[in-house]
Design a protein around this motif. Sequence first.
Motif, PDB file in Angstrom:
ATOM      1  N   ASP A   1      33.678  73.619 -20.273  1.00  0.00           N
ATOM      2  CA  ASP A   1      34.845  74.348 -20.774  1.00  0.00           C
ATOM      3  C   ASP A   1      34.682  75.861 -20.575  1.00  0.00           C
ATOM      4  OD1 ASP A   1      36.867  74.060 -23.824  1.00  0.00           O
ATOM      5  OD2 ASP A   1      37.236  75.063 -21.934  1.00  0.00           O
ATOM      6  N   GLN A   2      34.105  76.577 -21.577  1.00  0.00           N
ATOM      7  CA  GLN A   2      33.855  78.022 -21.514  1.00  0.00           C
ATOM      8  C   GLN A   2      35.126  78.856 -21.521  1.00  0.00           C
ATOM      9  OE1 GLN A   2      30.557  79.921 -21.587  1.00  0.00           O
ATOM     10  NE2 GLN A   2      30.587  77.971 -22.684  1.00  0.00           N
ATOM     11  N   ARG A   3      36.256  78.279 -21.898  1.00  0.00           N
ATOM     12  CA  ARG A   3      37.497  79.044 -22.026  1.00  0.00           C
ATOM     13  C   ARG A   3      37.499  79.821 -23.339  1.00  0.00           C
ATOM     14  NH1 ARG A   3      42.024  74.515 -21.033  1.00  0.00           N
ATOM     15  NH2 ARG A   3      43.439  76.274 -20.599  1.00  0.00           N
ATOM     16  N   LEU A   4      38.275  80.888 -23.382  1.00  0.00           N
ATOM     17  CA  LEU A   4      38.501  81.632 -24.615  1.00  0.00           C
ATOM     18  C   LEU A   4      39.601  80.939 -25.414  1.00  0.00           C
ATOM     19  CD1 LEU A   4      38.419  85.341 -23.361  1.00  0.00           C
ATOM     20  CD2 LEU A   4      36.801  84.284 -24.953  1.00  0.00           C
ATOM     21  N   TYR A   5      39.391  80.845 -26.735  1.00  0.00           N
ATOM     22  CA  TYR A   5      40.362  80.198 -27.626  1.00  0.00           C
ATOM     23  C   TYR A   5      40.773  81.150 -28.746  1.00  0.00           C
ATOM     24  CZ  TYR A   5      39.550  75.570 -25.573  1.00  0.00           C
ATOM     25  OH  TYR A   5      39.482  74.507 -24.714  1.00  0.00           O
ATOM     26  N   ARG A   6      41.953  80.908 -29.274  1.00  0.00           N
ATOM     27  CA  ARG A   6      42.473  81.634 -30.447  1.00  0.00           C
ATOM     28  C   ARG A   6      42.695  80.635 -31.570  1.00  0.00           C
ATOM     29  NH1 ARG A   6      47.618  82.956 -32.765  1.00  0.00           N
ATOM     30  NH2 ARG A   6      47.647  85.069 -33.649  1.00  0.00           N
ATOM     31  N   LEU A   7      42.141  80.931 -32.761  1.00  0.00           N
ATOM     32  CA  LEU A   7      42.298  80.066 -33.927  1.00  0.00           C
ATOM     33  C   LEU A   7      42.830  80.895 -35.095  1.00  0.00           C
ATOM     34  CD1 LEU A   7      41.943  77.406 -35.447  1.00  0.00           C
ATOM     35  CD2 LEU A   7      39.527  77.985 -35.789  1.00  0.00           C
ATOM     36  N   PRO A   8      44.149  80.832 -35.362  1.00  0.00           N
ATOM     37  CA  PRO A   8      44.703  81.588 -36.493  1.00  0.00           C
ATOM     38  C   PRO A   8      44.357  80.916 -37.817  1.00  0.00           C
ATOM     39  CG  PRO A   8      46.415  80.284 -35.458  1.00  0.00           C
ATOM     40  CD  PRO A   8      45.178  80.087 -34.627  1.00  0.00           C
ATOM     41  N   PRO A   9      44.445  81.643 -38.941  1.00  0.00           N
ATOM     42  CA  PRO A   9      44.122  81.048 -40.239  1.00  0.00           C
ATOM     43  C   PRO A   9      44.994  79.821 -40.512  1.00  0.00           C
ATOM     44  CG  PRO A   9      44.374  83.433 -40.428  1.00  0.00           C
ATOM     45  CD  PRO A   9      44.826  83.069 -39.055  1.00  0.00           C
ATOM     46  N   GLY A  10      44.346  78.691 -40.815  1.00  0.00           N
ATOM     47  CA  GLY A  10      45.081  77.476 -41.126  1.00  0.00           C
ATOM     48  C   GLY A  10      45.778  76.837 -39.948  1.00  0.00           C
ATOM     49  N   GLY A  11      45.521  77.341 -38.732  1.00  0.00           N
ATOM     50  CA  GLY A  11      46.219  76.843 -37.560  1.00  0.00           C
ATOM     51  C   GLY A  11      45.355  75.960 -36.676  1.00  0.00           C
ATOM     52  N   THR A  12      45.806  75.827 -35.440  1.00  0.00           N
ATOM     53  CA  THR A  12      45.126  75.009 -34.437  1.00  0.00           C
ATOM     54  C   THR A  12      44.598  75.893 -33.320  1.00  0.00           C
ATOM     55  OG1 THR A  12      46.575  73.131 -34.917  1.00  0.00           O
ATOM     56  CG2 THR A  12      45.404  73.099 -32.808  1.00  0.00           C
ATOM     57  N   ALA A  13      43.391  75.621 -32.857  1.00  0.00           N
ATOM     58  CA  ALA A  13      42.799  76.405 -31.776  1.00  0.00           C
ATOM     59  C   ALA A  13      43.497  76.079 -30.455  1.00  0.00           C
ATOM     60  CB  ALA A  13      41.312  76.124 -31.670  1.00  0.00           C
ATOM     61  N   LEU A  14      43.933  77.119 -29.752  1.00  0.00           N
ATOM     62  CA  LEU A  14      44.598  76.963 -28.466  1.00  0.00           C
ATOM     63  C   LEU A  14      43.921  77.856 -27.434  1.00  0.00           C
ATOM     64  CD1 LEU A  14      48.333  76.981 -29.607  1.00  0.00           C
ATOM     65  CD2 LEU A  14      46.952  74.996 -28.951  1.00  0.00           C
ATOM     66  N   PRO A  15      43.783  77.388 -26.177  1.00  0.00           N
ATOM     67  CA  PRO A  15      43.107  78.190 -25.153  1.00  0.00           C
ATOM     68  C   PRO A  15      43.931  79.387 -24.717  1.00  0.00           C
ATOM     69  CG  PRO A  15      44.018  76.189 -24.197  1.00  0.00           C
ATOM     70  CD  PRO A  15      44.213  76.070 -25.682  1.00  0.00           C
ATOM     71  N   LEU A  16      43.231  80.475 -24.420  1.00  0.00           N
ATOM     72  CA  LEU A  16      43.873  81.692 -23.916  1.00  0.00           C
ATOM     73  C   LEU A  16      43.679  81.876 -22.423  1.00  0.00           C
ATOM     74  CD1 LEU A  16      42.845  84.211 -26.735  1.00  0.00           C
ATOM     75  CD2 LEU A  16      45.106  83.193 -26.392  1.00  0.00           C
ATOM     76  N   THR A  17      42.605  81.322 -21.879  1.00  0.00           N
ATOM     77  CA  THR A  17      42.281  81.524 -20.465  1.00  0.00           C
ATOM     78  C   THR A  17      42.442  80.211 -19.695  1.00  0.00           C
ATOM     79  OG1 THR A  17      39.945  81.187 -21.008  1.00  0.00           O
ATOM     80  CG2 THR A  17      40.732  83.470 -20.845  1.00  0.00           C
ATOM     81  N   PRO A  18      42.672  80.295 -18.388  1.00  0.00           N
ATOM     82  CA  PRO A  18      42.911  79.093 -17.592  1.00  0.00           C
ATOM     83  C   PRO A  18      41.690  78.188 -17.514  1.00  0.00           C
ATOM     84  CG  PRO A  18      43.648  81.079 -16.440  1.00  0.00           C
ATOM     85  CD  PRO A  18      42.844  81.531 -17.609  1.00  0.00           C
ATOM     86  N   GLU A  19      41.926  76.915 -17.220  1.00  0.00           N
ATOM     87  CA  GLU A  19      40.865  75.946 -16.996  1.00  0.00           C
ATOM     88  C   GLU A  19      40.207  76.207 -15.648  1.00  0.00           C
ATOM     89  OE1 GLU A  19      38.156  73.745 -17.131  1.00  0.00           O
ATOM     90  OE2 GLU A  19      39.464  72.983 -18.736  1.00  0.00           O
ATOM     91  N   THR A  20      38.860  76.299 -15.641  1.00  0.00           N
ATOM     92  CA  THR A  20      38.131  76.575 -14.390  1.00  0.00           C
ATOM     93  C   THR A  20      36.968  75.619 -14.177  1.00  0.00           C
ATOM     94  OG1 THR A  20      36.593  78.148 -15.400  1.00  0.00           O
ATOM     95  CG2 THR A  20      38.705  79.035 -14.585  1.00  0.00           C
TER      96      THR A  20
END
Length: 492
Positions: free
Chosen positions: A104-123
Amino acid sequence: MASHQVPYGAWVSPITAAMIAGASIRLQDMQTDGADVYWAESRPAEQGRYALVKCASDGAIADVPGSATFSARSLVCSYGGGAFAMEAGTLYFVNYVNGVADSDQRLYRLPPGGTALPLTPETQGKICYGDILVDSKRGRLIAVQQDSGTLNKSGQPTISLIAVDSTSGGQPKVLQQGNDFYTSPCISPDGSKLAWLTWNYPHMPWDVSEVWAADIAADGSLTSARKVAGDGAESIFQPQWSPDGTLYFVSDKDDWWNLCRWDGMTLTQVTHEKAELGEPQWNLGTSNYTFLSAQEIVCGVCTAGVWKLSRVDTTNGAVSDISSEWTDISYIRSAGASVVCFAGSPIQLKSVVRIDAATGKSQVLRSSGDVSVAVSPYLSMPVAISFPTTDSATSHAFYYPPKNPDFTASSDEKPPLIIFSHGGPTAATTTLLNLQIQYFTSRGLGVVDVNYHGSTGYGRHYRLTLYKEWGIMDVADCANAARYLVMRGLAD
């Protein structure tokens, strides 16, 4: 209970291999968000997953909600580090897929109480990130990017400083590249400037490195980049902006890693300690000092392998000790009115610790393992030794004598000796409790843990003496440590 006379090496100990292997976690990376403290801990029971843990300002400790299926670990330069950052409760992290080739090694964003979603493309793991920095003024992340699909002028994976939108993500934008390595991006308090470290092969950061600074233009690009320090015979560590916008960093130009600063025009050495205020940069994201204010820094200071916490007055460079029991200190961060760090001692395993900078009073938030009260009487205390070695030089080590309250040996017997030689080679052994050492000493064997030439903690000259002597001088130091202890009557 009276001690039994039993030959060295045959003593019975409560410190078992199962105790050593089964209960400990590995602490890695630490960040703060106001008074909240975050760290990653690798858990054997979860196949080594690096779980993200939060200690809230009220003292409540729990895994970060929404992070249970992720592992926060960076693979930049293999050793990684700086795998997460946060702002206002939103967490940004690099995900590592344990045991899977694409990692993986992608960057993710996890807001408070939310779901982690990727910020960078899959490589498929070809691009990885570390040293994450939140640029809140521009709504983006700045990070170190390593691209194994693109080789640089040295034939190695290309390493760059990049930026990516912290909400919507997308294709990262390159801010700086061209050299072989970039690390430690840091942004000024007003958001107008960025500083970073860089170096090129064949050097490593503990040999030759440079600190650079640039203005951040309206479009987020870097302009007017200039080298602040690094003269080709200098190692620089941890650039960081003070609350008043002055750039600080650690340099070993005077043979010891000391604090320096740059006000935009003039370079000034702040401290003049015959000790180390820095360390070799094997991992990204490390921190050996933090600001309580523009006039006061709390830092770690290493003298002959023993760390202590100190306070630095930036107006005059005065260094004063903060009384505490800790002798191994790293990842120092400010958290409200206190500081937090990883700390340990000869009787305490590596722990997440909150320390009152005024009084030195400590609170352990999380320990990497449990050492029961019943085991404490069996712990051997380290004794610092210096001894003659090759070419009339002097080397250093910590000696651990046999110790077990239940047993003694005959007075005409000397204990066997085990030699520990740390990896690195520029790493160093400290006095941090090591149950592997205690396993042997509690069974009636002596242990010498050698900080051979090349080790950190004894100045630049000592560290670089091993250059082109790998496997020669370090081996001689280990052998001479044994000879010294035999000569003193402490080993068979």
